[in-house]
Design a protein around this motif. Structure first.
Motif, PDB file in Angstrom:
ATOM      1  N   ARG A 155       0.834  -1.212   0.000  1.00  0.00           N
ATOM      2  CA  ARG A 155       0.000   0.000   0.000  1.00  0.00           C
ATOM      3  C   ARG A 155       0.865   1.257   0.000  1.00  0.00           C
ATOM      4  NH1 ARG A 155      -1.606   3.244   4.126  1.00  0.00           N
ATOM      5  NH2 ARG A 155      -3.513   4.481   3.787  1.00  0.00           N
ATOM      6  N   THR A 156       1.905   1.264   0.813  1.00  0.00           N
ATOM      7  CA  THR A 156       2.803   2.419   0.871  1.00  0.00           C
ATOM      8  C   THR A 156       3.520   2.629  -0.459  1.00  0.00           C
ATOM      9  OG1 THR A 156       3.142   2.040   3.238  1.00  0.00           O
ATOM     10  CG2 THR A 156       4.740   3.447   2.112  1.00  0.00           C
ATOM     11  N   TYR A 157       3.943   1.519  -1.060  1.00  0.00           N
ATOM     12  CA  TYR A 157       4.657   1.619  -2.328  1.00  0.00           C
ATOM     13  C   TYR A 157       3.745   2.139  -3.436  1.00  0.00           C
ATOM     14  CZ  TYR A 157       7.280   0.275  -6.477  1.00  0.00           C
ATOM     15  OH  TYR A 157       7.925   0.298  -7.684  1.00  0.00           O
ATOM     16  N   MET A 158       2.529   1.629  -3.513  1.00  0.00           N
ATOM     17  CA  MET A 158       1.603   2.055  -4.559  1.00  0.00           C
ATOM     18  C   MET A 158       1.225   3.531  -4.393  1.00  0.00           C
ATOM     19  SD  MET A 158       1.279  -0.332  -6.708  1.00  0.00           S
ATOM     20  CE  MET A 158       0.000   0.483  -7.656  1.00  0.00           C
ATOM     21  N   LEU A 159       1.051   3.964  -3.171  1.00  0.00           N
ATOM     22  CA  LEU A 159       0.768   5.388  -2.940  1.00  0.00           C
ATOM     23  C   LEU A 159       1.949   6.248  -3.396  1.00  0.00           C
ATOM     24  CD1 LEU A 159      -1.000   5.313   0.563  1.00  0.00           C
ATOM     25  CD2 LEU A 159      -2.038   5.778  -1.674  1.00  0.00           C
ATOM     26  N   GLY A 160       3.163   5.762  -3.137  1.00  0.00           N
ATOM     27  CA  GLY A 160       4.331   6.497  -3.597  1.00  0.00           C
ATOM     28  C   GLY A 160       4.420   6.541  -5.113  1.00  0.00           C
ATOM     29  N   VAL A 161       4.107   5.403  -5.771  1.00  0.00           N
ATOM     30  CA  VAL A 161       4.134   5.356  -7.231  1.00  0.00           C
ATOM     31  C   VAL A 161       3.122   6.333  -7.821  1.00  0.00           C
ATOM     32  CG1 VAL A 161       3.642   3.898  -9.233  1.00  0.00           C
ATOM     33  CG2 VAL A 161       5.011   3.003  -7.353  1.00  0.00           C
ATOM     34  N   MET A 162       1.950   6.407  -7.223  1.00  0.00           N
ATOM     35  CA  MET A 162       0.917   7.320  -7.712  1.00  0.00           C
ATOM     36  C   MET A 162       1.343   8.779  -7.578  1.00  0.00           C
ATOM     37  SD  MET A 162      -2.408   5.329  -6.174  1.00  0.00           S
ATOM     38  CE  MET A 162      -3.529   6.663  -6.593  1.00  0.00           C
ATOM     39  N   HIS A 163       2.238   9.063  -6.643  1.00  0.00           N
ATOM     40  CA  HIS A 163       2.743  10.426  -6.461  1.00  0.00           C
ATOM     41  C   HIS A 163       4.102  10.638  -7.127  1.00  0.00           C
ATOM     42  CE1 HIS A 163      -0.335  10.273  -3.264  1.00  0.00           C
ATOM     43  NE2 HIS A 163      -0.382  11.587  -3.396  1.00  0.00           N
ATOM     44  N   GLY A 164       4.561   9.661  -7.912  1.00  0.00           N
ATOM     45  CA  GLY A 164       5.829   9.802  -8.605  1.00  0.00           C
ATOM     46  C   GLY A 164       7.043   9.403  -7.794  1.00  0.00           C
ATOM     47  N   ASP A 165       6.847   8.800  -6.634  1.00  0.00           N
ATOM     48  CA  ASP A 165       7.956   8.367  -5.777  1.00  0.00           C
ATOM     49  C   ASP A 165       8.114   6.861  -5.929  1.00  0.00           C
ATOM     50  OD1 ASP A 165       9.893   7.990  -3.898  1.00  0.00           O
ATOM     51  OD2 ASP A 165       8.590   8.329  -2.161  1.00  0.00           O
TER      52      ASP A 165
END
Length: 269
Positions: A79-89
């Motif tokens: 979940r943390t990784y996907m949220l980061g991907v959605m924000h370009g991180d």
């Protein structure tokens, strides 16, 4: 003032097609990211232990694992990784100790440059060879080009690269092995990466040319008194390259992934 009717009727469906294609890529990207995330967690080994080395204490390993968030449940990490991907991180690289985005922006231009050079090399080699092979069907030139194409398809990058290094760099001393300082540094990796594509494209050009030569419009052009050069290059080749260009576009992703192996043999820096 409104747009011309011809422009509006053609541009709107094309725009809708592009938008639809882009939307269809989103679930594909999500599936690929999810699969990669899952496979990374299934691979044996501890990245923290590899980062710190065998001499690290248990406390140091646990402290770094906590800092990286690897001690949390897998679903929470996802979940943390996907949220980061959605924000370009894209997260932090365990290997390079820097943001993944920085690694991509620093290194990927060289990969794109190599892929473009390989594509240009394959086109320059495949188009004339394919034409000659089609014109000389069944003759010695056709058989020789067919042998070279078979050799190019059969020889993988990790075998062709060292052979080119041994001959052109070590024995003759003509071309550099590593670096990214100019045209000469691109020759060996471009030939290594584009060799297989050139072989496949040569066979495609040959097949397309043979198919187009048998078409009625080619016979009509000859009946009108056009020269053989005009018939081949002005008519047959123009239509025969359409499927070849399509396949070259589809091979772009393969070149970008294959460049990773080639860059291991010919490091850009």
């Amino acid at each position: 003032m409104g747009l011309p009717s011809s422009l509006s009727y053609t541009s709107i469906p094309m725009f809708a097609f592009i938008v639809r294609r882009l939307l269809l890529t989103l679930p594909v990207v999500w599936i690929v990211v999810t699969l990669v995330f899952g496979l990374i967690h299934l691979v044996p080994g501890d990245p923290v232990a590899q980062m710190l080395g065998e001499g690290a204490s248990v406390g140091e390993v646990e402290h770094l694992r906590h800092d990286l968030g690897l001690d949390r449940p897998v679903l929470e990490q996802y979940r943390t990784y996907m949220l980061g991907v959605m924000h370009g991180d894209l997260g932090q690289s365990f290997r390079n100790q820097e943001p993944v985005t920085t690694s991509i922006l620093t290194r990927y231009p060289a990969t794109i440059e190599l892929a473009i050079a390989s594509t240009i090399f394959s086109i320059i080699l495949a188009v004339p060879f394919g034409i000659v092979s089609a014109i000389r069907k069944g003759r010695a030139a056709d058989r020789f080009i067919g042998f070279l194409s078979l050799l190019g398809v059969s020889l993988p990058n990790f075998a062709l690269g060292p052979i080119l290094i041994l001959f052109f760099s070590i024995m003759l001393g003509l071309l550099p092995v590593s670096g990214r300082d100019g045209f000469l540094h691109l020759i060996l990796p471009a030939v290594t990466l584009g060799g297989g594509l050139a072989a496949i494209t040569t066979r495609m050009v040959r097949g397309s040319m043979l198919e187009e030569i048998r078409q009625d419009y080619v016979r009509t052009a000859r009946a009108k008194g056009l020269s053989e050069r005009a018939v081949l290059f002005g008519h047959a080749l123009r239509n025969g390259l359409i499927p070849v260009i399509t396949v070259l576009g589809l091979q772009a992703g393969t070149l970008l992934t294959g460049a990773i192996i080639t860059e291991t043999i010919f490091p850009p820096s």
